[in-house]
Motif scaffolding. Structure first.
Motif, PDB file in Angstrom:
ATOM      1  N   ARG A 133      47.850  34.573  43.493  1.00  0.00           N
ATOM      2  CA  ARG A 133      48.081  34.440  42.061  1.00  0.00           C
ATOM      3  C   ARG A 133      49.225  35.338  41.582  1.00  0.00           C
ATOM      4  O   ARG A 133      49.415  35.514  40.377  1.00  0.00           O
ATOM      5  CB  ARG A 133      46.802  34.764  41.307  1.00  0.00           C
ATOM      6  N   THR A 154      40.995  40.332  46.658  1.00  0.00           N
ATOM      7  CA  THR A 154      39.548  40.140  46.670  1.00  0.00           C
ATOM      8  C   THR A 154      39.160  39.314  47.888  1.00  0.00           C
ATOM      9  O   THR A 154      39.796  38.295  48.178  1.00  0.00           O
ATOM     10  CB  THR A 154      39.076  39.420  45.392  1.00  0.00           C
ATOM     11  N   GLN A 201      46.229  44.210  44.979  1.00  0.00           N
ATOM     12  CA  GLN A 201      44.789  43.963  44.869  1.00  0.00           C
ATOM     13  C   GLN A 201      44.426  42.619  45.496  1.00  0.00           C
ATOM     14  O   GLN A 201      44.933  41.569  45.089  1.00  0.00           O
ATOM     15  CB  GLN A 201      44.348  43.974  43.401  1.00  0.00           C
ATOM     16  N   ILE A 247      41.745  36.189  47.909  1.00  0.00           N
ATOM     17  CA  ILE A 247      42.418  35.929  46.634  1.00  0.00           C
ATOM     18  C   ILE A 247      43.250  37.151  46.281  1.00  0.00           C
ATOM     19  O   ILE A 247      42.705  38.248  46.064  1.00  0.00           O
ATOM     20  CB  ILE A 247      41.401  35.635  45.509  1.00  0.00           C
ATOM     21  N   GLN A 248      44.577  36.980  46.249  1.00  0.00           N
ATOM     22  CA  GLN A 248      45.473  38.084  45.879  1.00  0.00           C
ATOM     23  C   GLN A 248      45.736  38.005  44.384  1.00  0.00           C
ATOM     24  O   GLN A 248      46.446  37.132  43.903  1.00  0.00           O
ATOM     25  CB  GLN A 248      46.780  38.021  46.659  1.00  0.00           C
ATOM     26  N   GLU A 249      45.121  38.945  43.648  1.00  0.00           N
ATOM     27  CA  GLU A 249      45.235  38.954  42.189  1.00  0.00           C
ATOM     28  C   GLU A 249      46.552  39.568  41.734  1.00  0.00           C
ATOM     29  O   GLU A 249      47.199  39.082  40.803  1.00  0.00           O
ATOM     30  CB  GLU A 249      44.064  39.742  41.583  1.00  0.00           C
ATOM     31  N   THR A 250      46.956  40.662  42.385  1.00  0.00           N
ATOM     32  CA  THR A 250      48.200  41.361  42.086  1.00  0.00           C
ATOM     33  C   THR A 250      48.822  41.795  43.401  1.00  0.00           C
ATOM     34  O   THR A 250      48.236  41.593  44.473  1.00  0.00           O
ATOM     35  CB  THR A 250      47.957  42.600  41.197  1.00  0.00           C
TER      36      THR A 250
END
Length: 448
Positions: A445, A392, A390, A384-387
């Motif tokens: 995201r 996860t 970053q 999961i690419q938050e930014t």
């Protein structure tokens, strides 16, 4: 005996009762699959021109599109000419639903469906009965490539399975559909154990289901030493089939997996045959393009956005519709001898591509396959690419997990992303499902 009766009596009688053209279309496809590709392309182009002419006259959305861009369907004589028609997007459908529907159909009398919305867009869709019958025929053809045949009982590993309520539904379930279900919304030791017992009692001949859900069930059988469930065919659909999962499923069931690709909007797009050399494109029913970032055709072997024109649906035409998936195609023929061209590989959904620090993109599915094969100790994984900087990593441990596993995993990720991206590993017991019962292995995201 029931299988024979279903195939030779109940299927034909049911179509006769409903005045359906499904079996007639299926028989036509059984013949067409062996046509030379050039002959199939001619049939496809004839159907495309018919659809374009119809949409220009009867679909308010496309009538305006053609008028705005001064496009006359009659002058679309080549694939280059087709590029003049703008791409249709999910947003176009959401914002103009009524205007897609043909003025010759009453919406209340059409077959309706709704997409799951896992990428943020849930779409309402409509089809005429003839379209639905052709789609079902294409599915029959593809299902038979897996080893299943009409009348054979199925084991469906699926979310929110249908429950027959009316007498007609119950009769159809018993005489035609002949399916036992394992609900993927409730996969646990008890439900899978009960499904094993039902399987033994009813002896289904083939498995159909979400790729990852079939894998979870296969892991349950492997871990419990259950070896007597032996289907003649396995069809994995609705999500990406990872190479590692394919190998595990085939080992547990001692049966090849048939990978199938489609979507609610246009039905079956492609499916593997018994040779498993890629997925045959359903070109009698669809016109499929592979385009680059500038909406120009890519070369064989190059990843391209998949754009589809549905040649069946005249009630709600979809022309050059971007399905938000990326894949590669090849012009090499399949060893089976069929004339349907080959989708070599599905790279993933557009929303599943992660962003690199240099502005490029990488398929999340490719990253997961790369790391799962190289890093011992990981059973499942989700990115999961938050930014921009970053990511996860939700990671499920396997029996080979050691204190070095996560370090090796992060090092492999850094080979792709460099040192500007931070990685956080989360130890999870399982990968969470979407509301539809499907799984997403990579999620970006970051706004485009």
């Amino acid at each position: 005996m029931m299988e024979t009766l279903s195939r030779n009596i109940f299927y034909p009688l049911w179509d006769l009762k409903d005045r359906s053209q499904r079996l007639k279309e299926w028989q036509a496809l059984e013949e067409q699959q062996w046509w030379p590709t050039a002959r199939l392309r001619m049939l496809q182009w004839e159907r495309l021109q018919k659809l374009l002419a119809y949409a220009a006259e009867h679909s308010p959305f496309y009538r305006d599109i053609f008028d705005k861009h001064a496009i006359t369907p009659a002058v679309i004589q080549s694939e280059d000419d087709l590029l003049s028609i703008p791409i249709t997007t999910k947003s176009d459908i959401r914002n103009n639903l009524e205007r897609f529907i043909s003025d010759q159909f009453d919406r209340d009398e059409l077959v309706s469906a709704k997409t799951g919305g896992s990428t943020g867009f849930s779409l309402q869709l409509y089809f005429d009965e003839a379209c639905q019958e052709r789609r079902n025929a294409a599915q029959l053809l593809a299902d038979r490539w897996s080893g299943w045949d009409l009348g054979m009982k199925k084991a469906a590993i699926w979310g929110n399975p249908p429950v027959p309520s009316t007498m007609k539904q119950k009769l159809r379930h018993h005489l035609l559909d002949r399916t036992i279900y394992l609900d993927t919304m409730n996969l646990n030791e008890t439900s899978m154990g009960n499904f094993v017992q039902r399987w033994r009692a009813e002896q289904p001949g083939a498995i159909f289901g979400h790729a990852h859900s079939i894998y979870i069930f296969a892991c349950y059988l492997r871990d419990h030493g259950i070896t007597d469930l032996r289907p003649r065919g396995i069809v994995a659909t609705s999500m990406m089939l990872l190479d590692q999962e394919r190998k595990a499923i085939e080992q547990v069931f001692d049966c090849f997996v048939t990978n199938r690709y489609g979507c609610e909007e246009v039905g079956l797009i492609a499916c593997e045959c018994e040779k498993h050399q890629g997925m045959h494109l359903n070109i009698p029913h669809l016109f499929v393009e592979f385009l680059d970032a500038y909406n120009k055709p890519v070369k064989p072997g190059e990843p391209g956005k998949i754009v589809v024109t549905d040649l069946n649906n005249f009630a709600m035409p979809l022309i050059r519709y971007r399905v938000e998936d990326v894949g590669t195609f090849t012009n090499e023929p399949c060893g089976c001898g069929r004339g349907f061209p080959i989708l070599r590989r599905l790279e993933g959904r557009v929303a599943d591509f992660l962003k690199l620090p240099d502005g490029g993109q990488v398929a999340g599915i490719s990253l997961i396959e790369r790391t799962l094969t190289k890093v011992p100790g990981i059973e499942q994984m989700q990115l999961i690419q938050e930014t921009d900087d970053q990511i996860t990593i939700n990671r499920v441990k396997s029996a080979q997990f050691t204190e070095k596993t996560d370090l090796v995993l992060i090092d492999l990720m850094r080979e792709v992303f460099g040192t500007r991206v931070n990685f956080r590993v989360e130890d999870v017991a399982r990968i969470a499902q979407e509301p539809s019962g499907k799984y997403r292995f990579s999620i970006c995201r970051v706004a485009s």
